[in-house]
Design a protein around this motif. Structure first.
Motif, short mmCIF file in Angstrom:
data_model
loop_
_atom_site.label_atom_id
_atom_site.label_comp_id
_atom_site.label_asym_id
_atom_site.label_seq_id
_atom_site.Cartn_x
_atom_site.Cartn_y
_atom_site.Cartn_z
N PRO A 1 -29.04 18.07 17.57
CA PRO A 1 -30.17 17.80 18.46
C PRO A 1 -31.50 18.40 18.06
O PRO A 1 -32.54 17.95 18.52
N HIS A 2 -31.50 19.42 17.19
CA HIS A 2 -32.79 20.03 16.83
C HIS A 2 -32.75 20.54 15.40
O HIS A 2 -31.79 21.19 14.98
N VAL A 3 -33.81 20.26 14.66
CA VAL A 3 -33.95 20.69 13.28
C VAL A 3 -35.23 21.50 13.13
O VAL A 3 -36.30 21.08 13.61
N VAL A 4 -35.12 22.66 12.48
CA VAL A 4 -36.29 23.44 12.08
C VAL A 4 -36.35 23.41 10.56
O VAL A 4 -35.42 23.86 9.89
N LEU A 5 -37.43 22.87 10.01
CA LEU A 5 -37.60 22.77 8.57
C LEU A 5 -38.68 23.73 8.11
O LEU A 5 -39.80 23.72 8.64
N LEU A 6 -38.36 24.56 7.12
CA LEU A 6 -39.39 25.38 6.49
C LEU A 6 -40.19 24.48 5.56
O LEU A 6 -39.70 24.05 4.52
N SER A 7 -41.42 24.19 5.96
CA SER A 7 -42.31 23.36 5.17
C SER A 7 -43.45 24.24 4.65
O SER A 7 -43.26 25.45 4.46
N SER A 8 -44.60 23.68 4.40
CA SER A 8 -45.69 24.44 3.79
C SER A 8 -47.04 23.91 4.23
O SER A 8 -47.21 22.72 4.53
N VAL A 9 -48.01 24.81 4.24
CA VAL A 9 -49.40 24.40 4.34
C VAL A 9 -49.63 23.32 3.28
O VAL A 9 -49.15 23.40 2.17
N SER B 1 -41.08 13.47 5.78
CA SER B 1 -41.14 12.03 6.05
C SER B 1 -39.76 11.43 6.29
O SER B 1 -39.62 10.49 7.08
N VAL B 2 -38.71 11.96 5.64
CA VAL B 2 -37.38 11.39 5.84
C VAL B 2 -36.67 12.03 7.02
O VAL B 2 -35.77 11.41 7.62
N LEU B 3 -37.05 13.24 7.39
CA LEU B 3 -36.42 13.88 8.55
C LEU B 3 -37.01 13.36 9.86
O LEU B 3 -36.32 13.29 10.88
N TRP B 4 -38.28 13.00 9.84
CA TRP B 4 -38.93 12.57 11.07
C TRP B 4 -38.21 11.41 11.75
O TRP B 4 -37.93 11.46 12.96
N PRO B 5 -37.84 10.34 11.06
CA PRO B 5 -37.15 9.24 11.75
C PRO B 5 -35.67 9.50 12.04
O PRO B 5 -35.06 8.76 12.81
N THR B 6 -35.08 10.53 11.44
CA THR B 6 -33.65 10.76 11.62
C THR B 6 -33.35 11.90 12.59
O THR B 6 -32.30 11.89 13.24
N ALA B 7 -34.24 12.88 12.70
CA ALA B 7 -33.99 14.02 13.59
C ALA B 7 -34.36 13.67 15.02
O ALA B 7 -35.41 13.08 15.28
N LYS B 8 -33.50 14.03 15.95
CA LYS B 8 -33.80 13.78 17.37
C LYS B 8 -35.00 14.60 17.81
O LYS B 8 -35.86 14.12 18.54
N ASN B 9 -35.04 15.85 17.41
CA ASN B 9 -36.17 16.74 17.67
C ASN B 9 -36.39 17.57 16.41
O ASN B 9 -35.44 18.04 15.80
N LEU B 10 -37.65 17.72 16.02
CA LEU B 10 -37.96 18.31 14.72
C LEU B 10 -39.13 19.29 14.84
O LEU B 10 -40.19 18.94 15.36
N THR B 11 -38.90 20.52 14.35
CA THR B 11 -39.98 21.50 14.23
C THR B 11 -40.27 21.71 12.76
O THR B 11 -39.38 22.05 11.97
N LEU B 12 -41.52 21.50 12.37
CA LEU B 12 -41.97 21.72 11.00
C LEU B 12 -42.75 23.02 10.97
O LEU B 12 -43.80 23.14 11.62
N ILE B 13 -42.26 24.00 10.24
CA ILE B 13 -42.99 25.25 10.08
C ILE B 13 -43.76 25.19 8.77
O ILE B 13 -43.20 25.35 7.68
N ARG B 14 -45.04 24.91 8.88
CA ARG B 14 -45.89 24.81 7.69
C ARG B 14 -46.48 26.20 7.41
O ARG B 14 -47.52 26.57 7.92
N ALA B 15 -45.75 26.93 6.59
CA ALA B 15 -46.10 28.32 6.33
C ALA B 15 -47.19 28.43 5.28
O ALA B 15 -47.32 27.60 4.38
N ALA B 16 -47.96 29.51 5.39
CA ALA B 16 -49.01 29.80 4.43
C ALA B 16 -48.42 30.33 3.13
O ALA B 16 -47.20 30.45 2.97
N TYR B 17 -49.29 30.65 2.21
CA TYR B 17 -48.93 31.25 0.92
C TYR B 17 -48.10 32.50 1.18
O TYR B 17 -48.51 33.39 1.93
N PHE B 18 -46.92 32.59 0.58
CA PHE B 18 -46.04 33.73 0.82
C PHE B 18 -46.64 35.03 0.25
O PHE B 18 -46.99 35.08 -0.94
N LEU B 19 -46.72 36.07 1.05
CA LEU B 19 -47.12 37.37 0.52
C LEU B 19 -46.16 37.86 -0.55
O LEU B 19 -46.55 38.57 -1.48
#
Length: 297
Positions: free
Chosen positions: A101-109, A128-146
Motif C-alpha cells: 500500500p505504500h512505497v518510500v523511494l530515496l530519490s534525489s534533488v 516514472s515507473v513507480l508512479w503508475p504502479t504504487a498505490k501511494n508513493l513518497t519520493l524523498i528527493r534528498a540533497a547532496y549527501f554530506l
C-alpha cells in the motif's frame, strides 16, 4: 511489517534501526542472508533478494505495510543507466504484483529532469515507473549527501587540501544520510495518500569553502580548498576505480549542480530540513569523538 532495502547501507540502516526502536516489525532485504545475523539479533526478519529480481522482491513485499526502496550505486557498471533501469523496473513490477500500500523511494534533488543530471537520471526513471504502479508513493528527493565528502578525508589529513569540483563559494543544500533515514522512517509510518514529494536538506546550506573550513576546525589546522576543472572529473574518478561510464555520468551531474540545473523542483513539494550539521558529519567521517574535540578523555 515494513520492508527495508539497503539495510547494510547508510540510509537503509537508519530506517531499519529507527523502526525497530519503535517496536515496529521489520524485514531487511540483503543479498546474502548469512551476512545479516546482526539484524536478526536486533529482532528483524531477513530476506535475501536481489533488487534486480522482481519476482523475489514481490514475494518479499507481500503483506507489507510499507517498503523503503532505493537504487544502490554500482560504481563499476559498464552501463550505469542500464543497471539503474533494470533495478527501477524490478522495483515497480514487485510493487504492482505485491499490492504493497505504500512505497518510500530515496530519490534525489534534480530527479524531476530526464536529462543533464548524470546518475540521477536513473532515479527519474524509477519515479516514472513507480508512479503508475504504487498505490501511494513518497519520493524523498534528498540533497547532496554530506557523506560524499568522505572522499576528501585522506587529502585533508595528509596534505591539508580538500579536492573539489563544485563552485567554491556557492552554497547548495546538503544533507546527512542519518537525516534521510530518520525522515524516511517517519514517512513510512505516516503514509502518503497518492503522490508525495519531500525535498530534503540539512539544517543549512553549505559551500565547498564552508566544508573546507569545517574540516579545518575539526582537525585544528588549515585546510586549503583546491578546485579542479570539470575535465579532470573523468580521469580522477576512473583512477579511483569507477567505470568510464559512471565517471562520465558524475561529470554530467557535477556540471548540472554547478549550473543550477540539479536543483529542487518546488511547486507542490514539501520542503524539510534535517538536524545533522556538516560539523557533526565531518567529525564522524574523521573519527573524532565529541570528548576528544572538547579535550576530554
Amino acid at each position: 511489517m515494513f520492508v527495508i532495502a539497503g539495510a547494510t547501507g547508510n540510509t537503509g540502516s537508519v530506517v531499519a534501526n529507527t523502526l525497530l526502536a519503535q517496536g515496529k516489525p521489520v524485514t531487511v532485504l540483503v543479498r546474502d542472508a548469512q551476512k545479516a545475523e546482526s539484524w536478526r539479533r536486533k529482532g528483524a526478519q531477513v530476506t535475501a533478494a536481489s533488487l534486480e529480481d522482481g519476482h523475489a522482491l514481490a514475494a518479499a513485499f507481500a503483506g507489507a505495510e510499507g517498503v523503503y526502496l532505493l537504487i544502490p550505486p554500482n560504481f563499476k557498471a559498464a552501463d550505469a543507466l542500464g543497471y539503474g533501469s533494470r533495478v527501477g523496473e524490478a522495483l515497480a513490477a514487485a510493487v504492482k504484483t505485491s499490492g504493497v500500500p505504500h512505497v518510500v523511494l530515496l530519490s534525489s534533488v534534480g530527479a524531476q529532469h530526464a536529462q543533464g543530471t548524470g546518475p540521477i537520471r536513473s532515479l527519474h526513471h524509477a519515479e516514472s515507473v513507480l508512479w503508475p504502479t504504487a498505490k501511494n508513493l513518497t519520493l524523498i528527493r534528498a540533497a547532496y549527501f554530506l557523506q560524499n565528502w568522505a572522499g576528501g578525508v585522506d587529502g585533508v589529513r595528509n596534505q591539508g587540501v580538500l579536492h573539489n569540483f563544485l563552485t567554491p563559494e556557492r552554497k547548495i543544500p546538503m544533507v546527512s544520510t542519518a537525516d534521510i533515514g530518520k525522515i524516511a522512517a517517519e514517512c513510512l509510518t505516516d503514509p502518503a495518500r497518492g503522490r508525495r514529494v519531500v525535498e530534503l536538506a540539512g539544517p543549512e546550506d553549505y559551500s565547498p569553502q564552508d566544508i573546507a573550513q569545517t574540516f579545518a576546525a575539526a582537525l585544528g589546522k588549515p585546510v586549503k580548498l583546491e578546485t579542479h576543472p570539470l575535465d579532470a572529473v573523468i580521469p580522477t574518478f576512473t583512477a579511483l576505480g569507477f567505470s568510464q561510464d559512471v565517471a562520465r555520468l558524475f561529470r554530467e551531474m557535477i556540471e548540472g549542480i554547478n549550473s543550477g540545473h540539479v536543483a529542487y523542483e518546488g511547486k507542490a513539494a514539501t520542503f524539510r530540513r534535517g538536524n545533522v550539521t556538516a560539523s557533526e558529519t565531518i567529525n564522524q567521517l574523521l573519527g573524532l569523538s565529541a570528548a576528544t574535540r572538547s579535550g576530554g578523555g
